[in-house]
Design a protein around this motif. Sequence first.
Motif, PDB file in Angstrom:
ATOM      1  N   GLY A   1     -42.085  51.201 -37.574  1.00 12.07           N
ATOM      2  CA  GLY A   1     -43.531  51.406 -37.654  1.00 12.07           C
ATOM      3  C   GLY A   1     -44.211  51.046 -36.352  1.00 12.07           C
ATOM      4  N   GLU A   2     -45.420  51.546 -36.181  1.00  7.93           N
ATOM      5  CA  GLU A   2     -46.168  51.271 -34.957  1.00  7.93           C
ATOM      6  C   GLU A   2     -46.445  49.770 -34.851  1.00  7.93           C
ATOM      7  N   ARG A   3     -46.082  49.197 -33.710  1.00 10.35           N
ATOM      8  CA  ARG A   3     -46.262  47.769 -33.507  1.00 10.35           C
ATOM      9  C   ARG A   3     -46.316  47.473 -32.015  1.00 10.35           C
ATOM     10  N   HIS A   4     -46.475  46.202 -31.681  1.00 11.21           N
ATOM     11  CA  HIS A   4     -46.541  45.800 -30.276  1.00 11.21           C
ATOM     12  C   HIS A   4     -45.431  44.795 -29.975  1.00 11.21           C
ATOM     13  N   HIS A   5     -44.914  44.884 -28.757  1.00 15.93           N
ATOM     14  CA  HIS A   5     -43.856  43.977 -28.319  1.00 15.93           C
ATOM     15  C   HIS A   5     -44.411  42.564 -28.215  1.00 15.93           C
ATOM     16  N   GLU A   6     -43.718  41.599 -28.806  1.00 14.14           N
ATOM     17  CA  GLU A   6     -44.232  40.235 -28.861  1.00 14.14           C
ATOM     18  C   GLU A   6     -43.424  39.267 -28.013  1.00 14.14           C
ATOM     19  N   GLY A   7     -42.709  39.786 -27.029  1.00 13.60           N
ATOM     20  CA  GLY A   7     -41.930  38.890 -26.175  1.00 13.60           C
ATOM     21  C   GLY A   7     -41.625  39.531 -24.848  1.00 13.60           C
ATOM     22  N   THR A   8     -40.602  38.990 -24.185  1.00 12.58           N
ATOM     23  CA  THR A   8     -40.130  39.524 -22.910  1.00 12.58           C
ATOM     24  C   THR A   8     -38.638  39.798 -23.026  1.00 12.58           C
ATOM     25  N   ASP A   9     -38.219  40.969 -22.564  1.00 15.64           N
ATOM     26  CA  ASP A   9     -36.805  41.339 -22.590  1.00 15.64           C
ATOM     27  C   ASP A   9     -36.150  40.953 -21.266  1.00 15.64           C
ATOM     28  N   ILE A  10     -35.130  40.117 -21.351  1.00 15.97           N
ATOM     29  CA  ILE A  10     -34.378  39.701 -20.158  1.00 15.97           C
ATOM     30  C   ILE A  10     -33.129  40.581 -20.085  1.00 15.97           C
ATOM     31  N   MET A  11     -33.060  41.368 -19.029  1.00 13.27           N
ATOM     32  CA  MET A  11     -32.018  42.392 -18.905  1.00 13.27           C
ATOM     33  C   MET A  11     -30.939  41.940 -17.916  1.00 13.27           C
ATOM     34  N   PRO A  12     -29.669  42.082 -18.290  1.00 11.73           N
ATOM     35  CA  PRO A  12     -28.572  41.724 -17.374  1.00 11.73           C
ATOM     36  C   PRO A  12     -28.109  42.929 -16.563  1.00 11.73           C
ATOM     37  N   SER A  13     -27.594  42.670 -15.361  1.00 11.01           N
ATOM     38  CA  SER A  13     -27.036  43.770 -14.570  1.00 11.01           C
ATOM     39  C   SER A  13     -25.697  44.228 -15.153  1.00 11.01           C
ATOM     40  N   ARG A  14     -25.038  43.330 -15.851  1.00 12.52           N
ATOM     41  CA  ARG A  14     -23.759  43.666 -16.482  1.00 12.52           C
ATOM     42  C   ARG A  14     -23.993  43.834 -17.982  1.00 12.52           C
TER      43      ARG A  14
END
Length: 275
Positions: free
Chosen positions: A144-157
Amino acid sequence: MHIRKKTVLYVIFSILLFISVGILSGFLEHSLDIRNLPDLSSEEGQQKFRRFDISAEYLAEQDSYGQLAEDFLYHKGSLNRESGHCPWLSWFHILIKTEQTEPYRKAFETVLADVQCFPVQPDTTGGEALSFEDSWGGARSYGGERHHEGTDIMPSRKERGYFAVVSTSDGIVEKKGWLKLGGYRLGIRAPHGSYFYYAHLDHYAEGIEEGTEVKAGQVIGYMGDTGYGEEGTRGKFAVHLHFGIYMILQGKEVSVNPYQILRYLEHPRNALAAD
């Protein structure tokens, strides 16, 4: 001679009048500004606080939550590297009331007092990197339509279980298990009340259960790509850690933007001092 004396008195009077008008104007202007400051109980005040538009560089310069609260209000909810402290010899500092700053002071203490380390261990052997952007409030559609409530920490691997996730604070594991959106997740309640949320874990660290007491920097799980389906669902998105911060405002649990706090935690710094 008499005329010259009258002229001097007139000039002095004019200067004093000019100064008085300036002081009165400043008093009236700041009185109006202070009267219109958003209370933290208001929707405007909560949105400003939850947006947490306070740069990591500014956080690193702070020495008390009271000063941070006053600066936050003085600069209308936005603080960057160039933002100065509210001047002590200013109408704003003189006129603002404790009952206006105190709710913000307590809120900043709740969010910041327990953060001690970045929530993902750095890769000291393989040289793999981590990155993240300010995605709080961004649109999301799954479920459903919503908003992101955090931060995504992305790895290079992009390897499940490669990066260890650590608790950013001391606290108690309050929630563990599967959520359709968050996959295998953990929720840790810190001593000052903040709830730190770690989602999409590949698996948990040994001994981590609901009720477990953890210390800042302790491994609690491993980064993965679980979620967006029934328990065990993987591969719906790239491997990453969703990190969220929640607190209670006016009796309701709400998210706070973690982005600048994560930037602050990227490098070792002294914790903000309590008042």
